[in-house]
Structure formats: C-alpha cells, structure tokens
Design a protein around this motif. Structure first.
Motif, PDB file in Angstrom:
ATOM      1  N   VAL A  39       0.805  -1.302   0.182  1.00 45.18           N
ATOM      2  CA  VAL A  39       0.130  -0.142  -0.362  1.00 45.18           C
ATOM      3  C   VAL A  39       1.108   0.766  -0.003  1.00 45.18           C
ATOM      4  O   VAL A  39       2.261   1.287   0.373  1.00 45.18           O
ATOM      5  N   THR A  40       0.720   2.082  -0.490  1.00 45.74           N
ATOM      6  CA  THR A  40       1.037   3.308  -0.811  1.00 45.74           C
ATOM      7  C   THR A  40      -0.015   4.662  -0.249  1.00 45.74           C
ATOM      8  O   THR A  40      -0.883   4.670  -0.641  1.00 45.74           O
ATOM      9  N   GLY A  41       0.927   6.024   0.257  1.00 44.25           N
ATOM     10  CA  GLY A  41      -0.119   6.656   0.933  1.00 44.25           C
ATOM     11  C   GLY A  41       0.805   8.358   1.128  1.00 44.25           C
ATOM     12  O   GLY A  41       2.329   8.273   1.093  1.00 44.25           O
ATOM     13  N   VAL A  72       4.117  12.897   4.156  1.00 45.74           N
ATOM     14  CA  VAL A  72       5.464  12.288   4.008  1.00 45.74           C
ATOM     15  C   VAL A  72       5.167  10.671   2.964  1.00 45.74           C
ATOM     16  O   VAL A  72       4.180   9.966   3.055  1.00 45.74           O
ATOM     17  N   ASP A  73       5.951  10.428   1.957  1.00 49.48           N
ATOM     18  CA  ASP A  73       5.616   9.575   0.823  1.00 49.48           C
ATOM     19  C   ASP A  73       5.954   8.144   1.884  1.00 49.48           C
ATOM     20  O   ASP A  73       6.670   8.299   1.795  1.00 49.48           O
ATOM     21  N   THR A  74       4.813   7.620   1.902  1.00 47.40           N
ATOM     22  CA  THR A  74       5.270   6.065   2.574  1.00 47.40           C
ATOM     23  C   THR A  74       4.736   5.097   1.852  1.00 47.40           C
ATOM     24  O   THR A  74       3.024   5.047   0.999  1.00 47.40           O
ATOM     25  N   GLU A  75       5.347   4.083   2.041  1.00 52.88           N
ATOM     26  CA  GLU A  75       5.065   2.590   1.323  1.00 52.88           C
ATOM     27  C   GLU A  75       5.397   1.750   2.561  1.00 52.88           C
ATOM     28  O   GLU A  75       5.851   1.390   3.083  1.00 52.88           O
ATOM     29  N   ARG A  91       8.094  -0.681   6.476  1.00 53.07           N
ATOM     30  CA  ARG A  91       7.987   0.900   6.065  1.00 53.07           C
ATOM     31  C   ARG A  91       8.823   1.048   5.517  1.00 53.07           C
ATOM     32  O   ARG A  91       9.507   0.863   6.264  1.00 53.07           O
ATOM     33  N   HIS A  92       8.343   2.177   4.659  1.00 52.57           N
ATOM     34  CA  HIS A  92       9.781   2.418   4.337  1.00 52.57           C
ATOM     35  C   HIS A  92       8.597   3.985   4.466  1.00 52.57           C
ATOM     36  O   HIS A  92       8.043   4.489   3.705  1.00 52.57           O
ATOM     37  N   PHE A  93       9.266   5.184   4.800  1.00 55.73           N
ATOM     38  CA  PHE A  93       9.347   6.774   5.144  1.00 55.73           C
ATOM     39  C   PHE A  93      10.104   7.254   4.177  1.00 55.73           C
ATOM     40  O   PHE A  93      11.326   7.711   4.295  1.00 55.73           O
ATOM     41  N   ARG A  94       9.643   8.192   3.003  1.00 54.81           N
ATOM     42  CA  ARG A  94      10.452   8.677   2.196  1.00 54.81           C
ATOM     43  C   ARG A  94      11.112  10.121   2.546  1.00 54.81           C
ATOM     44  O   ARG A  94       9.567  11.180   2.757  1.00 54.81           O
TER      45      ARG A  94
END
Length: 204
Positions: A39-41, A72-75, A91-94
């Motif tokens: 999921v992305t958001g 925050v662009d998050t995957e 979780r990946h927080f760009r």
C-alpha cells in the motif's frame, strides 16, 4: 490455522465476512504462504517535544519515525512467509534529502483477537484487533519484552504511554488510518495518520 485462510481472518472472527472489501485486500496475506500486499500513501507525523528528545533512541532501534512533518511519502509492504507463521510490516518513509527511513516489525498472533507487534529491539506492543463501528480498531493491552524464546510483560505503560489505532474504509481500494500515543501526564506524545491505496496483492 488453515494455510488458505488469511492471517487475520481468525483474529477478526465472524466480523471478517462483513468487513469492507478494501480490508479483505489489505489483510489478504495467508499464513505459511509467500504473500505480499503493498500500500502507498501520504502520512502526517506529529511528535511532542518529549518524543523529539527520544529521536536518537528511535533511530538506533529503527522503530517510530523520528520526524514531525506533513505529507510524508510512505510505502508499507505486508508479508507472510512459507517457513513461519508471522505477519511482517515493512514500512518505508521517504524523507527527501534525509533519505528513506525503514521500520520493520513482526506481528504474532497471541490467540483470539490478540496480537503482539514485535520490533527489532525485542519490545512488543500487545493489543487487540477488532472491527467495530465501521472501523478496524487496535486497543492497548500492554508492552512485552522478548529475550530469545522467553517473553514477558513489560510494565512501562506509565512511561511510554498508551497507543491506539484505527483504520476506516474510503472505497474498495483506499483506506484511512491513524495511530496515536497518549500519556497519562503529558497528553499527546506521538501520532501518524494518512490515507492509503492498495497497490499490489500478490498471493503466492
């Protein structure tokens, strides 16, 4: 637990059949299967001055995201694996020029609707999962500590505060969520919230 049954179906029990379609996709991973849901958001992350002081600890243990910013662009990638019965969050927080902050944790089913989310530092959040009032709700039971195969209660709620979270369907492919940590003395310590889209459901 059946190998064709989603990890969360047994946790949600009879409510599983009535949950919105987006949650059936969100929680589609099956136990003992190499399944992936992505999921992305965009997330808004807020932290109090106390949590800012603890930022080095978060970075060292790779747990809560030690920033305070919006959008925050998050995957988030949810994984299950054939060789074990856990449920993994990647979780990946760009964070732009700062780089990408990664937070990996593992969910362990504790029986009934109870789970513990374990961090790499061996500290876990013991909570319930329930679907009520149109929302998936996570309610705090306590903190736990893992040392090898030994797990025990960690009576530090008075210090770390009380986490809670909810998720709510927007449509068949989107949901919104919020997680907060409240302290009995200092009030709001930390929160993150945002809306996500189901980008991938790969059932191996």
């Amino acid at each position: 637990m059946s190998e064709n049954e989603p990890f969360f179906e047994k946790i949600f029990g009879e409510d599983w059949a009535t949950m919105p379609e987006v949650f059936h996709a969100h929680y589609a991973n099956r136990t003992h299967r190499d399944d992936v849901v992505r999921v992305t958001g965009l997330m808004d992350i807020r932290q109090s001055w106390l949590m800012r002081l603890a930022a080095p600890l978060f970075r060292m243990t790779k747990t809560l995201v030690p920033v305070d910013r919006k959008g925050v662009d998050t995957e988030v990638i949810f994984r299950t694996h054939a060789e074990n019965d856990g449920f993994w969050y990647h979780r990946h927080f760009r964070l732009g020029s700062v780089g990408t902050y990664e937070f990996v944790s593992r969910l362990e089913h504790m029986g009934g609707n109870q789970v513990t989310e374990w961090t790499g530092a061996g500290i876990g959040w013991h909570s319930t999962f329930a679907f009520a009032g149109g929302r998936v709700r996570l309610e705090h039971i306590g903190y736990r500590f893992k040392l090898g195969r030994l797990t025990m209660r960690l009576p530090v709620t008075w210090l770390f505060g009380v986490p809670s979270a909810w998720e709510e369907a927007i449509d068949d492919t989107h949901f919104r969520m919020e997680m907060t940590i409240q302290h009995w003395l200092f009030g709001h310590l930390y929160s993150y919230s945002g809306a996500f889209e189901i980008d991938e459901v790969t059932l191996g």
